[in-house]
Design a protein around this motif. Sequence first.
Motif, PDB file in Angstrom:
ATOM      1  N   VAL A 119       0.842  -1.200   0.000  1.00  0.00           N
ATOM      2  CA  VAL A 119       0.000   0.000   0.000  1.00  0.00           C
ATOM      3  C   VAL A 119       0.872   1.243   0.000  1.00  0.00           C
ATOM      4  CG1 VAL A 119      -2.003  -1.024   1.136  1.00  0.00           C
ATOM      5  CG2 VAL A 119      -0.146  -0.108   2.526  1.00  0.00           C
ATOM      6  N   GLY A 120       0.212   2.396  -0.246  1.00  0.00           N
ATOM      7  CA  GLY A 120       0.921   3.664  -0.262  1.00  0.00           C
ATOM      8  C   GLY A 120       1.670   3.851  -1.565  1.00  0.00           C
ATOM      9  N   GLY A 121       2.674   4.736  -1.533  1.00  0.00           N
ATOM     10  CA  GLY A 121       3.510   4.946  -2.705  1.00  0.00           C
ATOM     11  C   GLY A 121       2.858   5.789  -3.785  1.00  0.00           C
ATOM     12  N   LYS A 122       3.527   5.846  -4.911  1.00  0.00           N
ATOM     13  CA  LYS A 122       3.094   6.645  -6.054  1.00  0.00           C
ATOM     14  C   LYS A 122       3.204   5.827  -7.326  1.00  0.00           C
ATOM     15  CE  LYS A 122       2.681  10.670  -6.122  1.00  0.00           C
ATOM     16  NZ  LYS A 122       1.470  11.510  -6.125  1.00  0.00           N
ATOM     17  N   LEU A 123       2.498   6.268  -8.352  1.00  0.00           N
ATOM     18  CA  LEU A 123       2.566   5.596  -9.646  1.00  0.00           C
ATOM     19  C   LEU A 123       4.014   5.480 -10.119  1.00  0.00           C
ATOM     20  CD1 LEU A 123       0.253   6.043 -12.676  1.00  0.00           C
ATOM     21  CD2 LEU A 123       2.689   6.318 -12.989  1.00  0.00           C
ATOM     22  N   THR A 124       4.804   6.530  -9.931  1.00  0.00           N
ATOM     23  CA  THR A 124       6.184   6.534 -10.401  1.00  0.00           C
ATOM     24  C   THR A 124       6.989   5.382  -9.825  1.00  0.00           C
ATOM     25  OG1 THR A 124       6.108   8.947 -10.584  1.00  0.00           O
ATOM     26  CG2 THR A 124       8.279   7.928 -10.580  1.00  0.00           C
ATOM     27  N   THR A 125       6.731   5.029  -8.563  1.00  0.00           N
ATOM     28  CA  THR A 125       7.559   4.034  -7.880  1.00  0.00           C
ATOM     29  C   THR A 125       6.934   2.639  -7.888  1.00  0.00           C
ATOM     30  OG1 THR A 125       6.590   4.641  -5.738  1.00  0.00           O
ATOM     31  CG2 THR A 125       8.611   5.779  -6.391  1.00  0.00           C
ATOM     32  N   TYR A 126       6.002   2.392  -8.788  1.00  0.00           N
ATOM     33  CA  TYR A 126       5.303   1.102  -8.812  1.00  0.00           C
ATOM     34  C   TYR A 126       6.281  -0.065  -8.920  1.00  0.00           C
ATOM     35  CZ  TYR A 126       6.365   0.031 -13.619  1.00  0.00           C
ATOM     36  OH  TYR A 126       7.063  -0.300 -14.750  1.00  0.00           O
ATOM     37  N   ARG A 127       7.332   0.074  -9.743  1.00  0.00           N
ATOM     38  CA  ARG A 127       8.242  -1.051  -9.996  1.00  0.00           C
ATOM     39  C   ARG A 127       8.996  -1.445  -8.731  1.00  0.00           C
ATOM     40  NH1 ARG A 127      13.004  -2.858 -10.697  1.00  0.00           N
ATOM     41  NH2 ARG A 127      13.777  -0.936  -9.768  1.00  0.00           N
ATOM     42  N   SER A 128       9.469  -0.458  -8.009  1.00  0.00           N
ATOM     43  CA  SER A 128      10.167  -0.721  -6.752  1.00  0.00           C
ATOM     44  C   SER A 128       9.229  -1.355  -5.733  1.00  0.00           C
ATOM     45  CB  SER A 128      10.744   0.587  -6.202  1.00  0.00           C
ATOM     46  OG  SER A 128      11.306   0.399  -4.926  1.00  0.00           O
ATOM     47  N   MET A 129       8.002  -0.845  -5.653  1.00  0.00           N
ATOM     48  CA  MET A 129       7.013  -1.418  -4.738  1.00  0.00           C
ATOM     49  C   MET A 129       6.737  -2.875  -5.092  1.00  0.00           C
ATOM     50  SD  MET A 129       4.427   1.848  -4.833  1.00  0.00           S
ATOM     51  CE  MET A 129       3.052   0.998  -4.086  1.00  0.00           C
ATOM     52  N   ALA A 130       6.593  -3.144  -6.378  1.00  0.00           N
ATOM     53  CA  ALA A 130       6.295  -4.506  -6.824  1.00  0.00           C
ATOM     54  C   ALA A 130       7.423  -5.465  -6.477  1.00  0.00           C
ATOM     55  CB  ALA A 130       6.039  -4.508  -8.331  1.00  0.00           C
ATOM     56  N   ALA A 131       8.660  -5.030  -6.694  1.00  0.00           N
ATOM     57  CA  ALA A 131       9.801  -5.891  -6.401  1.00  0.00           C
ATOM     58  C   ALA A 131       9.860  -6.235  -4.917  1.00  0.00           C
ATOM     59  CB  ALA A 131      11.092  -5.205  -6.843  1.00  0.00           C
ATOM     60  N   LYS A 132       9.594  -5.252  -4.063  1.00  0.00           N
ATOM     61  CA  LYS A 132       9.624  -5.496  -2.620  1.00  0.00           C
ATOM     62  C   LYS A 132       8.493  -6.423  -2.194  1.00  0.00           C
ATOM     63  CE  LYS A 132      11.795  -1.018  -1.769  1.00  0.00           C
ATOM     64  NZ  LYS A 132      11.579   0.374  -1.312  1.00  0.00           N
ATOM     65  N   ALA A 133       7.338  -6.295  -2.840  1.00  0.00           N
ATOM     66  CA  ALA A 133       6.220  -7.176  -2.503  1.00  0.00           C
ATOM     67  C   ALA A 133       6.544  -8.622  -2.865  1.00  0.00           C
ATOM     68  CB  ALA A 133       4.951  -6.717  -3.220  1.00  0.00           C
ATOM     69  N   VAL A 134       7.145  -8.841  -4.033  1.00  0.00           N
ATOM     70  CA  VAL A 134       7.511 -10.204  -4.429  1.00  0.00           C
ATOM     71  C   VAL A 134       8.593 -10.749  -3.503  1.00  0.00           C
ATOM     72  CG1 VAL A 134       8.449 -11.643  -6.280  1.00  0.00           C
ATOM     73  CG2 VAL A 134       6.819  -9.832  -6.827  1.00  0.00           C
ATOM     74  N   ASP A 135       9.554  -9.923  -3.152  1.00  0.00           N
ATOM     75  CA  ASP A 135      10.580 -10.357  -2.200  1.00  0.00           C
ATOM     76  C   ASP A 135       9.944 -10.812  -0.886  1.00  0.00           C
ATOM     77  OD1 ASP A 135      12.642  -9.795  -3.956  1.00  0.00           O
ATOM     78  OD2 ASP A 135      13.107  -7.838  -3.059  1.00  0.00           O
ATOM     79  N   ALA A 136       8.923 -10.076  -0.434  1.00  0.00           N
ATOM     80  CA  ALA A 136       8.298 -10.366   0.855  1.00  0.00           C
ATOM     81  C   ALA A 136       7.582 -11.710   0.868  1.00  0.00           C
ATOM     82  CB  ALA A 136       7.316  -9.249   1.228  1.00  0.00           C
ATOM     83  N   THR A 137       7.192 -12.218  -0.294  1.00  0.00           N
ATOM     84  CA  THR A 137       6.513 -13.518  -0.328  1.00  0.00           C
ATOM     85  C   THR A 137       7.478 -14.681  -0.086  1.00  0.00           C
ATOM     86  OG1 THR A 137       6.819 -13.863  -2.721  1.00  0.00           O
ATOM     87  CG2 THR A 137       4.862 -12.605  -2.014  1.00  0.00           C
ATOM     88  N   ALA A 138       8.769 -14.439  -0.257  1.00  0.00           N
ATOM     89  CA  ALA A 138       9.799 -15.462  -0.059  1.00  0.00           C
ATOM     90  C   ALA A 138       9.600 -16.683  -0.964  1.00  0.00           C
ATOM     91  CB  ALA A 138       9.845 -15.905   1.404  1.00  0.00           C
ATOM     92  N   LEU A 139       9.007 -16.457  -2.125  1.00  0.00           N
ATOM     93  CA  LEU A 139       8.788 -17.563  -3.059  1.00  0.00           C
ATOM     94  C   LEU A 139      10.024 -17.883  -3.883  1.00  0.00           C
ATOM     95  CD1 LEU A 139       5.232 -16.693  -4.461  1.00  0.00           C
ATOM     96  CD2 LEU A 139       5.830 -18.600  -2.943  1.00  0.00           C
ATOM     97  N   THR A 140      10.937 -16.932  -4.000  1.00  0.00           N
ATOM     98  CA  THR A 140      12.103 -17.124  -4.852  1.00  0.00           C
ATOM     99  C   THR A 140      13.273 -16.321  -4.321  1.00  0.00           C
ATOM    100  OG1 THR A 140      12.980 -16.851  -7.102  1.00  0.00           O
ATOM    101  CG2 THR A 140      11.336 -15.255  -6.371  1.00  0.00           C
ATOM    102  N   THR A 141      14.467 -16.795  -4.608  1.00  0.00           N
ATOM    103  CA  THR A 141      15.669 -16.037  -4.262  1.00  0.00           C
ATOM    104  C   THR A 141      16.223 -15.290  -5.472  1.00  0.00           C
ATOM    105  OG1 THR A 141      17.028 -17.993  -4.685  1.00  0.00           O
ATOM    106  CG2 THR A 141      16.301 -17.617  -2.408  1.00  0.00           C
TER     107      THR A 141
END
Length: 478
Positions: free
Chosen positions: A369-391
Motif C-alpha cells: 500500500v501507499g507509494g506513487k505511480l512513479t515508484t510502482y516497480r520498486s514497490m512490486a519488487a519489494k512485494a515479491v521479495d516479501a513472499t519469499a517464493l524465490t531467491t
Amino acid sequence: MKTSLNAGRRRADLDHLASSPVDLLVVGGGVTGAGVALDAASRGLSVCLVEAHDLAFGTSRWSSKLVHGGLRYLAQGEVGVAYESAVERGILMTRTAPHLVRALPQLVPLHGKAHDPVVMAGLRAGDVLRRLARTPSRVLPGPRRVPAAEALALAPGLRRAGLRGGLLSFDGQLIDDARLVVALARTAAGFGARIVTRARATSLSGRGAHVVDTLTGASLHIGARAVVNATGVWAGDLAPEVRLRPSRGSHLVLSASTVGLSSTALTVPVPGARNRYALVLPQRDGRVYVGLTDEPVDGPIPDVPTVPQSDVDFLLGVASSVLERELTRADVLGAFAGLRPLLDTGDGPSAELSRGHAVLTNDGVTTVVGGKLTTYRSMAAKAVDATALTTTRSRTAGIPLVGAGPTTGPPHLVARYGAEAPDVAEVGEVAWAVRHEGALTADDVLDRRTRIGLVPTDRTAAEPAVTAEVAEELAAQT
C-alpha cells in the motif's frame, strides 16, 4: 508466449485456474498489481492476477499522468522517497517505457514578489537527484531562469501584468497512465502470467482466494503458495488490519486554446500554502488538465470518485491567478478524481502524510500500500521479495514493456502504442483493444484504453459506434 489479452484467453485462463494452483496470486489490476505480476512472472514464478473490474479501473487511471522526480518529497524532507522517485523515473524514460513517457517542460511563472531564489534552489536540488539517478540531461535538461519574453513564448496564456519571467524545469509525462498499466499486464502475460479481469476476490488466505466471475456469476477457489493484495484504497476490505487515510486528488479538463498553452506546463503556487502547487498540464490531444487537490476522504470508498464543486472552484481560482484570462465553470469540459491510498499515521492532514509505501505480511497475505505511480516497480519488487517464493532478484529494471523499441507509423498512434503503431493502424484502435488489450466492454475502450471518456460530450458522441464494434469483435471470438 503471446502478450495478447482477450476474451478467449480469459476463458482459457479461468478453466486452467479452476484445477491448477499457481505460485503467486495477485489481487488488483492497477499499476502496482500489474507490476507485481510482471516482476514475479519474469522471475520464473507461475502467476495469476485477478481484478474485480478492468485493468486500471481504480486510482491508476486518475493520476496527473506524470512520472515525478520527487521534488515535492524533497521539500518535505523525504529524501529517500525523492531519490527513489528520481531513479524510477529514469528507468521508465530510458529503459522500460520510453515510448510512453516524454520530457515535459514545466514553467513556474514569476509575478510580483515571487520568491524565485527559494524555488530555484529546490529545482536545482531536484536536478541533483536527476544526476544521482543517472538520467542524462539529453532526456531531462537542467533547470534555468527565463526572461518574460521567453516565458510568454512558452506559455502565451500567462498574465502579462507584473510578469518578471519564469523558472523552467523538466519532468516526465505519461502519454496515458492507463496505457502504462495495460502495457505492464500484457508484458506480464508474455512471461506466462494469467491476467483475469471481471474476477472479484471476496476473501483471501495464505493459500489463495475465493473468486467470483462477475460476467457469469460462477465462483472458484484459486489456489496459490502466496497472495499479494494490491488493491490500493480498497486494501482494507480484504485485509482489515491495514489502515488507510484516502486523499482525493481532483483534476479538471479544459481546452488548451482556452487556457493559452501548447506544450509547456505551468506549476502554480497555491496562495497561502507552503510548498504546495497546482499543475496546468497540456496534453497531446489539445486538452489541458488542471490539478490537483489533496483532500481527506471519509466513509465508504466509491468505485468512481466524483469531483465536488469546491474542488472545481479551487482549481480554477489557482490556475487563473497566473493567466491572462480568468477561467470559469463554463470552461470546464470534464473532471476526474482519484483516491490516494495513504498510510494512516494517526495525525496530520492528508497533504502532510508520507507518500512512501509499505509492504505488510499477515497470515501469508502480503499487502502493498501507499507509494506513487512513479515508484510502482520498486514497490512490486519489494512485494515479491516479501513472499519469499524465490531467491531470484528482480529483473524488471531491464525489461522493456510491450511497445518499446523502434517506432514507425502515424505519429498519434506512435505516441500511444510505440512499436505496435503500424499493427494498430491496420485494424483500428477499438479492434486492437478487444483483440490484444483485454477490453471486454465499450466502457473499457472509452474510459481506459483511450481517454475519450474524460469529456462527457465526446464520450456520448463516440459510444454508439464503439459499442457496436466491441460487440462485433467479441462475437468473433466466441
